[in-house]
Design a protein around this motif. Structure first.
Motif, short mmCIF file in Angstrom:
data_model
loop_
_atom_site.label_atom_id
_atom_site.label_comp_id
_atom_site.label_asym_id
_atom_site.label_seq_id
_atom_site.Cartn_x
_atom_site.Cartn_y
_atom_site.Cartn_z
N ARG B 24 32.75 22.84 40.19
CA ARG B 24 31.92 23.65 41.09
C ARG B 24 30.83 24.26 40.22
O ARG B 24 31.11 24.97 39.26
N GLN B 36 34.23 26.24 37.48
CA GLN B 36 35.60 25.77 37.42
C GLN B 36 35.67 24.30 37.81
O GLN B 36 34.77 23.77 38.45
N GLY B 39 40.63 24.76 38.65
CA GLY B 39 40.92 26.12 39.07
C GLY B 39 41.03 27.00 37.84
O GLY B 39 41.48 26.54 36.79
N ILE B 40 40.62 28.26 37.97
CA ILE B 40 40.52 29.12 36.79
C ILE B 40 41.88 29.31 36.12
O ILE B 40 42.00 29.21 34.89
N ILE B 41 42.92 29.55 36.90
CA ILE B 41 44.23 29.84 36.29
C ILE B 41 44.76 28.60 35.57
O ILE B 41 45.26 28.70 34.44
N ALA B 42 44.62 27.43 36.18
CA ALA B 42 45.09 26.19 35.53
C ALA B 42 44.30 25.91 34.26
O ALA B 42 44.87 25.50 33.23
N LEU B 225 33.25 28.22 33.19
CA LEU B 225 32.88 29.58 32.79
C LEU B 225 33.86 30.63 33.33
O LEU B 225 33.99 31.69 32.73
N GLY B 226 34.51 30.33 34.44
CA GLY B 226 35.46 31.29 35.00
C GLY B 226 36.59 31.58 34.04
O GLY B 226 36.89 32.74 33.71
N ASP B 229 35.62 33.35 30.82
CA ASP B 229 35.55 34.80 30.94
C ASP B 229 36.94 35.44 30.91
O ASP B 229 37.16 36.45 30.23
N ARG B 295 48.82 45.72 40.78
CA ARG B 295 48.32 44.34 40.81
C ARG B 295 46.84 44.24 41.07
O ARG B 295 46.26 43.16 40.97
N GLN B 296 46.20 45.33 41.49
CA GLN B 296 44.81 45.21 41.91
C GLN B 296 43.86 45.24 40.72
O GLN B 296 43.86 46.19 39.94
N PRO B 297 43.00 44.21 40.58
CA PRO B 297 42.03 44.22 39.49
C PRO B 297 41.02 45.36 39.64
O PRO B 297 40.65 45.71 40.75
N ARG B 299 37.30 46.02 38.63
CA ARG B 299 36.16 45.22 38.18
C ARG B 299 35.16 46.08 37.40
O ARG B 299 35.26 47.30 37.38
N PHE B 320 41.63 39.73 36.20
CA PHE B 320 43.03 39.38 36.14
C PHE B 320 43.25 38.60 34.85
O PHE B 320 42.47 37.71 34.52
N PRO B 322 45.35 35.94 33.37
CA PRO B 322 46.35 34.96 33.79
C PRO B 322 47.54 34.83 32.84
O PRO B 322 48.66 34.58 33.29
#
Lengths: 125, 370
Positions: B24, B36, B39-42, B225-226, B229, B295-297, B299, B320, B322
């Motif tokens: 993307r 990404q 996906g960012i977490i993967a 880039l996701g 970061d 759990r809330q980021p 920003r 977050f 990961p």
């Protein structure tokens, strides 16, 4: 018999009689990316159509989920805050957010059907 | 809708490969860049567990050439460049007259010249700043013909050693001219993830072949880039424009370690007086790690309050983590609230959220030591 409607803000609502189940669309979860946080409304809260009902945050971005119709929150997906990835895995099923009463069925006419929603997001892909 | 048109953006030499890999693409610093793929977490996990390949060709590459290049650069940065040995690399910052940071950069001593890597969003301004301040026989040579990729993660050394025998024995923050899969490259053992890894400069025409050779190795995945970061945030590393800028000094930014003793004593860089005073007396505020509860980021730009309700700072990067599976943040707090363990309150979406100051990095660095 249930019917699925969509908002421009990428919520879906599955109409089940006088209530609707609400979530975000597959397009929306793809745009957000990995969801890591969900905040749900309190059961019993009354919301006007278009008001912020829930928060959904991915690694990168924070977004809001709006009430697609005016009504009262009847139930919320208790499993979601502890497993927010369900929004990515099954946005139209186990990733549902809340169930809301449909106080003004006339408002449903303002929502899109599936074909109209597909056309709505088609231009953005 | 509201986003700058992709048509006006520059592309890196790896653009076609990004498209082929299903990236993307988003606008970033004037470039169309992959945010990404999978996906960012993967991608984040792939970098922490295997190796991630990043396109960082948008960053500025340049050389400073001529006798006295190191002395000339020292007039613009507080780092020790004159004593940087050939083949060694160092992190430093360009400062302004107020001691603020114009950009952060990597400097490598090539022997015959200095090699710089600067941020994409700052590169034109950095290069103009250098041109205006280099004189005599010292001048700047931009290197727009080169691409830059980073291979980061615990498998990076094995991958490089396989494609370029001996590359796995490079020291941390050192530079070598290599042939990687037969392609002539300039590599440094460094990166922006907290992991062992390499940054590899290559002529644009060979960038795709190099990237394909690296991606063909087991355990190597493309990373956008996701995840770049989220990885650097876990590693406690600054992002220029968010955590450091012209209003933050290196002392406030907890980058005093980049200012060598000789430079502290001798000065001779922009803002030296302010920076020396802050080193001696302490800065009014400091960059710290912030761990939000729950759990809330939280920003960037989230306001930070003391336990007593006094506003004492602001989050500059937050999201977050990961690897930790929880929100993490960094930001500036008043000096008297900067000690690890200090209780803080964040206001996120109008609600108070407890947090505390924690040491960084959030995830231990695993740089190559040997």
């Amino acid at each position: 018999m249930s019917e699925l409607k969509f908002t421009k803000e990428h919520e879906w609502i599955r109409i089940e009689g006088k209530e609707g189940v609400v979530g975000i669309t597959d397009y929306a979860q793809q745009q957000l990316g990995d969801v890591v946080f969900v905040e749900l409304p309190e059961v019993g809260r009354k919301l006007a159509k278009g008001v912020e009902a829930a928060v959904v945050e991915s690694v990168k971005a924070a977004s809001e989920v709006y009430a697609p119709v005016s009504g009262k929150i009847v139930a919320v997906n208790q499993a979601l805050p502890n497993d927010p990835a369900k929004v990515n895995q099954d946005p139209a099923g186990e990733g549902w957010f809340f169930r809301i009463s449909i106080d003004n069925p006339g408002e449903l006419k303002e929502l899109m059907d599936e074909a109209a929603y597909k056309a709505h997001v088609g231009g953005g892909q | 809708m509201g986003e700058p048109s992709l048509a006006s953006l520059k592309r890196t030499p790896l653009h076609e490969l990004h498209v082929e890999l299903g990236a993307r693409l988003v606008p970033f610093a004037g470039y169309e860049m992959p945010v990404q793929y999978e996906g960012i977490i993967a991608e984040h996990a792939a970098t922490r567990q295997g190796a991630g390949l990043f396109d960082v060709s948008h960053m500025g590459q340049a050389r400073i050439v001529g006798a006295g290049a190191a002395e000339a650069l020292e007039r613009l940065v507080p780092g020790n460049i004159v004593e940087l040995k050939p083949g060694r690399q160092r992190y430093t910052v360009f400062t302004n007259a107020q001691g603020g940071i114009l950009d952060d950069l990597m400097v490598t001593n090539l022997g015959e010249a200095l090699f710089l890597v600067v941020n994409a969003a700052c590169k034109e301004q950095d290069f103009a700043h250098l041109r205006a301040n280099l004189s005599g026989g010292v001048h700047l040579e931009e290197m727009p013909e080169r691409a830059l990729v980073a291979l980061q993660g615990p498998r990076a050394a094995a991958v490089m050693g396989c494609l370029s025998p001996g590359a796995d024995r490079m020291a941390f923050m050192s530079r070598s001219a290599l042939r990687v899969a037969g392609i002539a490259c300039e590599a440094t053992r460094s990166g922006y993830t907290g992991e062992d890894g390499f940054e590899i400069s290559v002529v644009a025409a060979k960038a795709v072949a190099l990237a394909r050779a690296l991606l063909a190795e087991p355990g190597v995945k493309p990373v956008g880039l996701g995840a770049r970061d989220s990885l650097r945030l876990e590693a406690g590393l600054c992002l220029y424009g968010s955590d450091i800028d012209t209003t933050t000094t290196p002392v406030e930014a907890d980058l005093s370690w980049t200012i060598a003793k000789r430079r502290r004593e001798g000065g001779g860089f922009p803002g030296a007086e302010i920076i020396r005073r802050q080193l001696a007396e302490g800065a009014p505020r400091l960059r710290v790690g912030i761990l939000p509860e729950g759990r809330q980021p939280a920003r960037a730009h989230t306001e930070v309050f003391s336990a007593a309700g006094e506003r004492i700072g602001e989050v500059t990067s937050g999201g977050f983590g990961p690897t930790l599976g929880r929100p993490i943040a960094m930001g500036y707090v008043r000096r008297d609230f900067a000690a690890a363990g200090t209780e803080l309150r964040l206001v996120v979406r109008g609600k108070e959220m407890p947090a505390k100051v924690v040491p960084m990095p959030f995830v231990p660095h695993r740089y190559h030591r040997g």
